[in-house]
Design an enzyme around this catalytic site. Sequence first.
Site, PDB file in Angstrom:
ATOM      1  N   GLY A  50       0.877  -1.169   0.000  1.00  0.00           N
ATOM      2  CA  GLY A  50       0.000   0.000   0.000  1.00  0.00           C
ATOM      3  C   GLY A  50       0.900   1.200   0.000  1.00  0.00           C
ATOM      4  O   GLY A  50       2.017   1.126   0.470  1.00  0.00           O
ATOM      5  N   CYS A  51       0.416   2.324  -0.492  1.00  0.00           N
ATOM      6  CA  CYS A  51       1.311   3.451  -0.713  1.00  0.00           C
ATOM      7  C   CYS A  51       1.657   4.181   0.579  1.00  0.00           C
ATOM      8  O   CYS A  51       2.789   4.505   0.836  1.00  0.00           O
ATOM      9  CB  CYS A  51       0.691   4.402  -1.717  1.00  0.00           C
ATOM     10  SG  CYS A  51       1.808   5.666  -2.290  1.00  0.00           S
TER      11      CYS A  51
END
Lengths: 142, 408
Positions: A50-51
Amino acid sequence: MTINQIQDEIIEEFALFDDWTDKYEYIIDIGKKLPPLSSEYKTEENKIKGCQSQVWLHAHMDGDKLLFEGDSDAVIVKGLIGLLIRVLSGQKPEDIAKATLYFIDKIGMSQHLAQTRSNGLASMVKQMKLYGIAFQAKQEVK
Amino acid sequence: MYKVFDVLEIRKDFPILNQTIHGKPLVYFDNAATTQKPQSVIQAISEYYQEFNANIHRGIHTLAEKATAEYEGTREMVRKFINASSTDEIIFTRGTTESINLVAATFGRQQVKAGDEVIITTMEHHSNIVPWQMLCEEKGATLKVIPINDAGEIILEEYEKLLSERTKLVAAVYVSNSLGTINPVKEIIDRAHAFGARVLIDGAQASAHLDINVQELNCDFYAFSSHKLYGPTGIGVLYGKRELLDSMPPYQGGGEMIKEVSFEKTTYNELPYKFEAGTPNIADTVAFKKALEYVNEISKPVAAEYEHELLTYATESLQEINGLRIVGTAKEKISIVSFVVEGVHHQDIGIILDTQGIAVRTGHHCTQPLMQRFGIPGTTRASFAMYNTKEEIDKLVKGLHRVVKMFR
Ligand SMILES: Cc1ncc(COP(=O)(O)O)c(C=O)c1O
């Protein structure tokens, strides 16, 4: 309880809140209370890409039930993981594989599944279902 | 038109600001990512399609002439805006990123050889890192990085040490999108030139806030995007010195960029068309002119002074938040405040502020190496434009008090 019974229960709980802040306070509370994943499971393999926040998911079988544990360095995501665990952990792999998680939308959290949030929640849901499929296949081989 | 700076009048020009998010008035503090657009820009896009849509340059009919004149009118406006000596030096691209990639693919491929060096700074946006990494990898050249101090300022003495005859290009950001730091680009450029190196300036963040004069700066290339300057997305600019642009090979092949094509040999068009293959983004380019007119009308120095007031006010007000630390405390800054709050993840901050109608950016802001330099995964960033107010900053502070209470 079945997956859908738990989902309905969560939807009812959230119906009590009429303010966004209240909803988030509840989720934050779940996040804070979710037991941390032990460090041996906080591995690269268990990490969900996930960023913005880091998310880990660990899955294992207990009898015919699939159990999940998860963690994140961001509290709201951790709370959402807590809700997913409440719905899916302890269910049969085949039920997890075919589950439709309608509660996320019903409690007004579907924006967290959107691409822009980049918080890995959508990948988390996908990964949980993939585990369901994988463990179901394993059982069938046996 | 605006004799005195009146923020409430300015706000009326930006229709998007007049709305509620989760029942609260929108506070838009994500201007470094993209600014909102004034009515004149929005209107120009639909006017173009309603009144004079036509493909440019080749047509002899009236609509094509009108569209071409408007399109080229923007080029002249851009030339004035950055004080280039000729419109031949103004190339339209999709944005800063494409402008930088264009230079890497043409000038870079042609000039950078094995053993050469390209210098960038620690605070570059990924779009001013990756194209150079790719080029260096392809050519066997080396990428060197100018270090910064804890305030987020370039260390010029260290820069001097990196420069040598091997330096072919220095690519530096004018204003950091993550920290707000205004870099001493004039010094950076002059020192590079002393070694015969060329300099590209990433002006993505600078162009809306600082007066830009490419001739005075004497930079070789200057890149920026319309959408951070109150203009539409999908259109940007590469300025390049004429003699360099002339000697560079073309970027993409296709229509518009040719003089004559035969299967044996193609000759290329004159500047700037040599670098503009295919039908360009006409509508947004035409509307971009309205954005530049808007900024000129308000007057950039007047807006900048007001934005600086907002910066000072925010920097002071945020100190009241327990455990908040501002990342990027350079002496020279534009109106960007990046911060971390002890014990609270930036993503959680962003989500809760959004429930208050406050739009901020959280994360690494496409500057991961910079975040690594500060030893943090990311920050929360509030960036102000001329239409923001002190009252909105008060709301941010109030929202953060709430965040701290919720998470600690
Ligand atoms: C400093 C800087 N450079 C480059 C860019 C890239 O600009 P664009 O996405 O418009 O190409 C940005 C945008 O975030 C920026 O802030």
